[in-house]
Design a protein around this motif. Structure first.
Motif, mmCIF file in Angstrom:
data_model
loop_
_atom_site.group_PDB
_atom_site.id
_atom_site.type_symbol
_atom_site.label_atom_id
_atom_site.label_comp_id
_atom_site.label_asym_id
_atom_site.label_seq_id
_atom_site.Cartn_x
_atom_site.Cartn_y
_atom_site.Cartn_z
ATOM 1 N N ARG A 75 -9.109 -13.596 -9.894
ATOM 2 C CA ARG A 75 -9.507 -14.761 -9.089
ATOM 3 C C ARG A 75 -10.533 -14.333 -8.053
ATOM 4 N NH1 ARG A 75 -4.828 -18.724 -6.726
ATOM 5 N NH2 ARG A 75 -5.445 -20.385 -8.093
ATOM 6 N N PRO A 76 -11.369 -15.244 -7.574
ATOM 7 C CA PRO A 76 -12.286 -14.895 -6.472
ATOM 8 C C PRO A 76 -11.480 -14.536 -5.220
ATOM 9 C CG PRO A 76 -12.901 -16.996 -7.468
ATOM 10 C CD PRO A 76 -11.575 -16.605 -8.051
ATOM 11 N N THR A 77 -11.949 -13.543 -4.480
ATOM 12 C CA THR A 77 -11.239 -13.148 -3.266
ATOM 13 C C THR A 77 -11.715 -13.985 -2.084
ATOM 14 O OG1 THR A 77 -12.853 -11.406 -2.809
ATOM 15 C CG2 THR A 77 -10.878 -10.772 -4.027
ATOM 16 N N GLN A 78 -10.807 -14.193 -1.134
ATOM 17 C CA GLN A 78 -11.116 -14.908 0.102
ATOM 18 C C GLN A 78 -10.820 -13.956 1.248
ATOM 19 O OE1 GLN A 78 -9.153 -18.776 0.419
ATOM 20 N NE2 GLN A 78 -8.604 -18.560 -1.733
ATOM 21 N N GLU A 79 -11.775 -13.724 2.100
ATOM 22 C CA GLU A 79 -11.639 -12.759 3.183
ATOM 23 C C GLU A 79 -10.383 -12.980 4.018
ATOM 24 O OE1 GLU A 79 -12.553 -9.406 5.174
ATOM 25 O OE2 GLU A 79 -13.619 -10.161 3.429
ATOM 26 N N LYS A 80 -10.031 -14.226 4.291
ATOM 27 C CA LYS A 80 -8.918 -14.536 5.180
ATOM 28 C C LYS A 80 -7.559 -14.104 4.652
ATOM 29 C CE LYS A 80 -10.793 -18.409 7.722
ATOM 30 N NZ LYS A 80 -10.605 -19.790 8.118
ATOM 31 N N ILE A 81 -7.397 -14.005 3.341
ATOM 32 C CA ILE A 81 -6.084 -13.638 2.794
ATOM 33 C C ILE A 81 -6.145 -12.430 1.856
ATOM 34 C CG2 ILE A 81 -5.054 -15.923 3.066
ATOM 35 C CD1 ILE A 81 -5.621 -16.433 0.085
ATOM 36 N N ALA A 82 -7.279 -11.766 1.794
ATOM 37 C CA ALA A 82 -7.442 -10.611 0.898
ATOM 38 C C ALA A 82 -6.531 -9.450 1.303
ATOM 39 C CB ALA A 82 -8.895 -10.152 0.888
ATOM 40 N N TYR A 83 -6.187 -8.639 0.326
ATOM 41 C CA TYR A 83 -5.339 -7.456 0.504
ATOM 42 C C TYR A 83 -6.136 -6.290 -0.052
ATOM 43 C CZ TYR A 83 -0.912 -4.767 0.060
ATOM 44 O OH TYR A 83 0.105 -3.844 0.158
ATOM 45 N N ARG A 84 -6.332 -5.249 0.755
ATOM 46 C CA ARG A 84 -7.169 -4.115 0.348
ATOM 47 C C ARG A 84 -6.339 -2.860 0.156
ATOM 48 N NH1 ARG A 84 -10.247 -7.355 3.302
ATOM 49 N NH2 ARG A 84 -12.372 -7.717 2.602
ATOM 50 N N LEU A 85 -6.636 -2.156 -0.923
ATOM 51 C CA LEU A 85 -5.988 -0.881 -1.222
ATOM 52 C C LEU A 85 -7.041 0.207 -1.138
ATOM 53 C CD1 LEU A 85 -4.127 -2.256 -4.322
ATOM 54 C CD2 LEU A 85 -3.002 -1.475 -2.245
ATOM 55 N N ILE A 86 -6.839 1.155 -0.244
ATOM 56 C CA ILE A 86 -7.754 2.285 -0.132
ATOM 57 C C ILE A 86 -7.114 3.419 -0.916
ATOM 58 C CG2 ILE A 86 -8.903 3.883 1.427
ATOM 59 C CD1 ILE A 86 -8.670 1.600 3.565
ATOM 60 N N LEU A 87 -7.863 3.929 -1.898
ATOM 61 C CA LEU A 87 -7.306 4.898 -2.836
ATOM 62 C C LEU A 87 -7.720 6.325 -2.511
ATOM 63 C CD1 LEU A 87 -7.992 2.819 -6.078
ATOM 64 C CD2 LEU A 87 -6.028 2.715 -4.540
ATOM 65 N N SER A 88 -6.997 7.264 -3.065
ATOM 66 C CA SER A 88 -7.245 8.679 -2.799
ATOM 67 C C SER A 88 -8.583 9.164 -3.348
ATOM 68 C CB SER A 88 -6.113 9.529 -3.371
ATOM 69 O OG SER A 88 -5.959 9.266 -4.749
ATOM 70 N N ASN A 89 -9.189 8.434 -4.278
ATOM 71 C CA ASN A 89 -10.491 8.824 -4.834
ATOM 72 C C ASN A 89 -11.660 8.209 -4.060
ATOM 73 O OD1 ASN A 89 -10.334 6.163 -5.592
ATOM 74 N ND2 ASN A 89 -10.506 6.530 -7.788
ATOM 75 N N ASP A 90 -11.415 7.785 -2.823
ATOM 76 C CA ASP A 90 -12.420 7.169 -1.945
ATOM 77 C C ASP A 90 -12.916 5.820 -2.444
ATOM 78 O OD1 ASP A 90 -12.360 9.106 0.026
ATOM 79 O OD2 ASP A 90 -13.870 10.334 -0.981
ATOM 80 N N LYS A 91 -12.168 5.174 -3.284
ATOM 81 C CA LYS A 91 -12.509 3.821 -3.744
ATOM 82 C C LYS A 91 -11.594 2.834 -3.034
ATOM 83 C CE LYS A 91 -14.652 4.764 -8.077
ATOM 84 N NZ LYS A 91 -15.909 5.186 -7.665
ATOM 85 N N HIS A 105 -0.302 -2.721 -5.801
ATOM 86 C CA HIS A 105 0.177 -1.569 -5.051
ATOM 87 C C HIS A 105 1.320 -0.886 -5.814
ATOM 88 C CE1 HIS A 105 0.485 0.053 -0.720
ATOM 89 N NE2 HIS A 105 1.081 0.913 -1.520
ATOM 90 N N LYS A 106 2.230 -1.678 -6.339
ATOM 91 C CA LYS A 106 3.362 -1.134 -7.101
ATOM 92 C C LYS A 106 2.871 -0.423 -8.361
ATOM 93 C CE LYS A 106 8.041 -2.247 -8.483
ATOM 94 N NZ LYS A 106 8.701 -1.188 -7.743
ATOM 95 N N GLN A 107 1.827 -0.956 -8.997
ATOM 96 C CA GLN A 107 1.271 -0.360 -10.225
ATOM 97 C C GLN A 107 0.693 1.029 -9.978
ATOM 98 O OE1 GLN A 107 -1.815 -2.987 -11.587
ATOM 99 N NE2 GLN A 107 -0.558 -3.760 -13.267
ATOM 100 N N ILE A 108 -0.031 1.184 -8.875
ATOM 101 C CA ILE A 108 -0.785 2.430 -8.654
ATOM 102 C C ILE A 108 -0.340 3.152 -7.383
ATOM 103 C CG2 ILE A 108 -2.803 1.614 -9.929
ATOM 104 C CD1 ILE A 108 -4.139 1.102 -7.155
ATOM 105 N N GLU A 109 0.911 3.039 -7.053
ATOM 106 C CA GLU A 109 1.447 3.564 -5.797
ATOM 107 C C GLU A 109 0.998 4.979 -5.438
ATOM 108 O OE1 GLU A 109 5.601 2.240 -3.920
ATOM 109 O OE2 GLU A 109 5.502 2.273 -6.085
ATOM 110 N N GLN A 110 0.977 5.878 -6.392
ATOM 111 C CA GLN A 110 0.646 7.279 -6.104
ATOM 112 C C GLN A 110 -0.812 7.465 -5.678
ATOM 113 O OE1 GLN A 110 3.174 9.356 -5.866
ATOM 114 N NE2 GLN A 110 4.426 7.626 -6.518
ATOM 115 N N GLU A 111 -1.681 6.527 -6.016
ATOM 116 C CA GLU A 111 -3.102 6.633 -5.684
ATOM 117 C C GLU A 111 -3.458 6.010 -4.334
ATOM 118 O OE1 GLU A 111 -5.641 5.311 -8.971
ATOM 119 O OE2 GLU A 111 -3.835 5.369 -10.214
#
Length: 190
Positions: A75-91, A105-111
């Motif tokens: 879905r298109p993201t909306q700044e007001k409700i977006a959730y960001r994941l910062i990963l160990s590979n700098d992405k 987050h649950k899918q890629i928890e270790q990253e």
């Protein structure tokens, strides 16, 4: 160091590291954290960086996603409700809402090294690990179902639930509850 030189150096650091803590910039440049916040205001306004919980991230890593689509449900993201994941590979990955953010987050928890979301009332950036998540409320925020609304303060979440119903969860609880609610569900939208 002149402010213009400091700003140039901050840009260089962020280009290299992608994600930087305010405290680290303060130490490296020998100025107060307040000075760093003032310097970063320019970079935020230019769209070069976004503020994260306790730091900043290079905005280009966010916009590298095709058309600003949710990493989980497309879905298109909306700044007001977006959730960001910062990963160990700098992405950085962006989900359209806390519902998709928690599932991803649950899918890629270790990253994941950091997760951030926005406080529903104040629209300030908060750490997802410290947030309170409201589910099963009567308010429709126009995103994925079952919807998840984030709050920085438990008292605000409690007042919200008093008026609009729902249940309050901590980060770990919310991650498990949304996963259980979605087991076997074909998609996130209604």
């Amino acid at each position: 160091m002149l402010p213009i030189e400091r700003l140039h150096r901050i840009r260089e650091i962020i280009q290299i590291k992608k994600n930087v803590k305010i405290t680290d910039l303060s130490k490296e440049l020998g100025v107060s954290e307040m000075t760093i916040h003032r310097d970063l205001k320019t970079l935020v306004e230019e769209g070069i960086v976004i503020k994260t919980f306790g730091g900043v991230s290079l905005a280009k890593s966010i916009h590298s996603q095709a058309n600003d689509m949710c990493v989980y449900c497309s879905r298109p993201t909306q700044e007001k409700i977006a959730y960001r994941l910062i990963l160990s590979n700098d992405k950085m990955e962006v989900a359209c809402c806390a519902h998709c953010g928690l599932l991803r987050h649950k899918q890629i928890e270790q990253e994941v090294i950091q997760a951030i979301c926005a406080d529903f009332l104040k629209q300030t950036t908060i750490s997802a690990h410290l947030a309170f998540f409201v589910m099963d409320t009567s308010i429709d925020i126009g995103c994925c179902q079952p919807q998840v609304i984030t709050f920085e303060w438990k008292e605000h979440a409690e007042k919200f639930v008093k008026g609009f119903g729902g249940h309050i969860y901590t980060f770990e609880e919310a991650k498990e509850v949304i996963f259980q609610k979605m087991k076997g569900a074909p998609h996130c939208h209604e």
